[in-house]
Design a protein around this motif. Structure first.
Motif, PDB file in Angstrom:
ATOM      1  N   ALA A   1       2.492   0.742  -7.640  1.00  0.00           N
ATOM      2  CA  ALA A   1       1.954   0.179  -6.401  1.00  0.00           C
ATOM      3  C   ALA A   1       1.891  -1.335  -6.537  1.00  0.00           C
ATOM      4  O   ALA A   1       1.803  -1.866  -7.651  1.00  0.00           O
ATOM      5  CB  ALA A   1       0.558   0.750  -6.117  1.00  0.00           C
ATOM      6  N   ALA A   2       1.940  -2.024  -5.419  1.00  0.00           N
ATOM      7  CA  ALA A   2       1.884  -3.490  -5.416  1.00  0.00           C
ATOM      8  C   ALA A   2       1.124  -3.966  -4.211  1.00  0.00           C
ATOM      9  O   ALA A   2       1.055  -3.310  -3.182  1.00  0.00           O
ATOM     10  CB  ALA A   2       3.308  -4.055  -5.388  1.00  0.00           C
ATOM     11  N   ASP A   3       0.506  -5.140  -4.357  1.00  0.00           N
ATOM     12  CA  ASP A   3      -0.072  -5.812  -3.192  1.00  0.00           C
ATOM     13  C   ASP A   3      -0.013  -7.304  -3.352  1.00  0.00           C
ATOM     14  O   ASP A   3       0.404  -7.829  -4.335  1.00  0.00           O
ATOM     15  CB  ASP A   3      -1.500  -5.335  -2.900  1.00  0.00           C
TER      16      ASP A   3
ATOM     17  N   LEU B   1       0.428  -2.239  -9.975  1.00  0.00           N
ATOM     18  CA  LEU B   1      -0.372  -1.182 -10.586  1.00  0.00           C
ATOM     19  C   LEU B   1       0.580  -0.075 -11.011  1.00  0.00           C
ATOM     20  O   LEU B   1       1.309   0.469 -10.186  1.00  0.00           O
ATOM     21  CB  LEU B   1      -1.401  -0.641  -9.586  1.00  0.00           C
ATOM     22  N   PHE B   2       0.591   0.248 -12.297  1.00  0.00           N
ATOM     23  CA  PHE B   2       1.435   1.305 -12.833  1.00  0.00           C
ATOM     24  C   PHE B   2       0.539   2.505 -13.108  1.00  0.00           C
ATOM     25  O   PHE B   2      -0.327   2.456 -13.982  1.00  0.00           O
ATOM     26  CB  PHE B   2       2.127   0.840 -14.120  1.00  0.00           C
ATOM     27  N   VAL B   3       0.737   3.579 -12.338  1.00  0.00           N
ATOM     28  CA  VAL B   3      -0.112   4.759 -12.437  1.00  0.00           C
ATOM     29  C   VAL B   3       0.587   5.785 -13.330  1.00  0.00           C
ATOM     30  O   VAL B   3       1.734   6.162 -13.072  1.00  0.00           O
ATOM     31  CB  VAL B   3      -0.403   5.363 -11.041  1.00  0.00           C
ATOM     32  N   ALA B   4      -0.128   6.240 -14.345  1.00  0.00           N
ATOM     33  CA  ALA B   4       0.408   7.247 -15.260  1.00  0.00           C
ATOM     34  C   ALA B   4       0.719   8.531 -14.511  1.00  0.00           C
ATOM     35  O   ALA B   4       0.235   8.751 -13.398  1.00  0.00           O
ATOM     36  CB  ALA B   4      -0.623   7.535 -16.359  1.00  0.00           C
TER      37      ALA B   4
ATOM     38  N   MET C   1      -6.433  -0.294  -3.638  1.00  0.00           N
ATOM     39  CA  MET C   1      -5.144  -0.024  -2.999  1.00  0.00           C
ATOM     40  C   MET C   1      -5.183   1.342  -2.323  1.00  0.00           C
ATOM     41  O   MET C   1      -6.108   2.121  -2.524  1.00  0.00           O
ATOM     42  CB  MET C   1      -4.009  -0.068  -4.030  1.00  0.00           C
ATOM     43  N   THR C   2      -4.149   1.613  -1.518  1.00  0.00           N
ATOM     44  CA  THR C   2      -3.959   2.900  -0.853  1.00  0.00           C
ATOM     45  C   THR C   2      -2.517   3.351  -1.076  1.00  0.00           C
ATOM     46  O   THR C   2      -1.717   2.614  -1.676  1.00  0.00           O
ATOM     47  CB  THR C   2      -4.221   2.817   0.670  1.00  0.00           C
ATOM     48  N   VAL C   3      -2.159   4.502  -0.535  1.00  0.00           N
ATOM     49  CA  VAL C   3      -0.774   4.965  -0.645  1.00  0.00           C
ATOM     50  C   VAL C   3       0.188   4.013   0.059  1.00  0.00           C
ATOM     51  O   VAL C   3       1.385   4.024  -0.231  1.00  0.00           O
ATOM     52  CB  VAL C   3      -0.601   6.414  -0.126  1.00  0.00           C
ATOM     53  N   ASP C   4      -0.324   3.172   0.945  1.00  0.00           N
ATOM     54  CA  ASP C   4       0.531   2.167   1.590  1.00  0.00           C
ATOM     55  C   ASP C   4       1.054   1.140   0.595  1.00  0.00           C
ATOM     56  O   ASP C   4       2.020   0.436   0.880  1.00  0.00           O
ATOM     57  CB  ASP C   4      -0.216   1.453   2.711  1.00  0.00           C
ATOM     58  N   ASN C   5       0.429   1.061  -0.585  1.00  0.00           N
ATOM     59  CA  ASN C   5       0.851   0.116  -1.614  1.00  0.00           C
ATOM     60  C   ASN C   5       1.890   0.695  -2.569  1.00  0.00           C
ATOM     61  O   ASN C   5       2.438  -0.021  -3.401  1.00  0.00           O
ATOM     62  CB  ASN C   5      -0.357  -0.363  -2.426  1.00  0.00           C
ATOM     63  N   VAL C   6       2.169   1.990  -2.462  1.00  0.00           N
ATOM     64  CA  VAL C   6       3.143   2.626  -3.356  1.00  0.00           C
ATOM     65  C   VAL C   6       4.537   2.081  -3.051  1.00  0.00           C
ATOM     66  O   VAL C   6       4.983   2.100  -1.902  1.00  0.00           O
ATOM     67  CB  VAL C   6       3.109   4.163  -3.220  1.00  0.00           C
ATOM     68  N   VAL C   7       5.219   1.582  -4.096  1.00  0.00           N
ATOM     69  CA  VAL C   7       6.563   1.030  -3.922  1.00  0.00           C
ATOM     70  C   VAL C   7       7.615   1.773  -4.750  1.00  0.00           C
ATOM     71  O   VAL C   7       8.805   1.504  -4.601  1.00  0.00           O
ATOM     72  CB  VAL C   7       6.611  -0.484  -4.249  1.00  0.00           C
TER      73      VAL C   7
ATOM     74  N   ILE D   1      -7.198   7.050  -7.713  1.00  0.00           N
ATOM     75  CA  ILE D   1      -6.767   6.047  -8.695  1.00  0.00           C
ATOM     76  C   ILE D   1      -6.395   4.746  -7.995  1.00  0.00           C
ATOM     77  O   ILE D   1      -6.802   3.654  -8.423  1.00  0.00           O
ATOM     78  CB  ILE D   1      -5.607   6.594  -9.547  1.00  0.00           C
ATOM     79  N   LEU D   2      -5.632   4.839  -6.909  1.00  0.00           N
ATOM     80  CA  LEU D   2      -5.265   3.640  -6.151  1.00  0.00           C
ATOM     81  C   LEU D   2      -6.511   2.940  -5.612  1.00  0.00           C
ATOM     82  O   LEU D   2      -6.621   1.703  -5.690  1.00  0.00           O
ATOM     83  CB  LEU D   2      -4.324   4.003  -5.000  1.00  0.00           C
ATOM     84  N   ALA D   3      -7.450   3.707  -5.071  1.00  0.00           N
ATOM     85  CA  ALA D   3      -8.678   3.121  -4.515  1.00  0.00           C
ATOM     86  C   ALA D   3      -9.463   2.374  -5.581  1.00  0.00           C
ATOM     87  O   ALA D   3     -10.101   1.356  -5.289  1.00  0.00           O
ATOM     88  CB  ALA D   3      -9.539   4.204  -3.867  1.00  0.00           C
ATOM     89  N   SER D   4      -9.397   2.851  -6.825  1.00  0.00           N
ATOM     90  CA  SER D   4     -10.128   2.164  -7.892  1.00  0.00           C
ATOM     91  C   SER D   4      -9.593   0.754  -8.121  1.00  0.00           C
ATOM     92  O   SER D   4     -10.289  -0.090  -8.667  1.00  0.00           O
ATOM     93  CB  SER D   4     -10.070   2.971  -9.197  1.00  0.00           C
ATOM     94  N   ALA D   5      -8.373   0.506  -7.665  1.00  0.00           N
ATOM     95  CA  ALA D   5      -7.767  -0.823  -7.763  1.00  0.00           C
ATOM     96  C   ALA D   5      -7.735  -1.521  -6.409  1.00  0.00           C
ATOM     97  O   ALA D   5      -7.062  -2.544  -6.245  1.00  0.00           O
ATOM     98  CB  ALA D   5      -6.348  -0.707  -8.315  1.00  0.00           C
TER      99      ALA D   5
END
Length: 128
Positions: free
Chosen positions: A126-128, A32-35, A70-76, A64-68
Motif C-alpha cells: 500500500a502507498a499514500d 506499507l508492505f503487508v505480510a 490507510m484503507t484498501v484504497d491505498n493498495v497498489v 492492518i491497513l487502518a493501523s497505518a
C-alpha cells in the motif's frame, strides 16, 4: 499521491478488467508492505470454508491497513497464494469486491501452505 495504471496493448497480452499490468505510484510519502495475511479470526482459528477465509483475510487486511492510517484504497500491489487452483475464481471475486472494482497489479500463485487448514494467503503493498 497519484496512481497511473499502465496497460500497454502492443507487444503484450491484454490485461483483464480485474487487474492492470503495472501501477506507477507518483509522489508517495509512505509505502506499507503487508505480510501474507491468512483467513484466521482473532484467536488464530481459520475460517471453515474458502468464503469464510477470504472474508477474514480482507477483514484482517483492513485492520492492518487502518493501523497505518490507510484503507484498501491505498493498495497498489497484491499477491495471492492459493492452496488449490480451483480457488482462483473465488479469490478474484473477493479481491474485486474488497477493492471496489479498482484494478491493481496482482499475481496468484498455487502453493503448499504451512498449515493445511489455510486455503489462501494474501500480501499487499500500500502507498499514500
Amino acid at each position: 499521491m497519484e496512481l497511473v495504471a499502465h496497460n500497454p496493448t502492443d507487444g503484450v497480452y491484454p490485461a483483464t478488467d480485474d487487474y492492470v499490468h503495472a501501477m506507477e505510484v507518483r509522489g508517495a510519502g509512505r509505502l506499507l508492505f503487508v505480510a501474507g495475511t491468512m483467513g484466521l479470526d482473532a484467536t488464530g482459528t481459520p475460517g471453515a470454508t474458502l468464503t469464510e477465509q477470504l472474508e477474514l483475510i480482507w477483514s484482517n487486511i483492513r485492520v492492518i491497513l487502518a493501523s497505518a492510517g490507510m484503507t484498501v484504497d491505498n493498495v497498489v500491489r497484491l499477491t495471492s497464494y492459493l492452496r488449490d487452483a480451483s480457488y482462483a475464481e473465488a479469490n478474484a471475486d473477493a479481491r474485486v469486491k474488497a477493492l471496489g472494482g479498482r484494478p491493481v497489479p496482482t499475481t496468484a500463485i498455487v502453493a503448499q501452505t504451512l498449515v493445511s487448514d489455510w486455503m489462501v494467503e494474501i500480501e499487499v503493498i500500500a502507498a499514500d
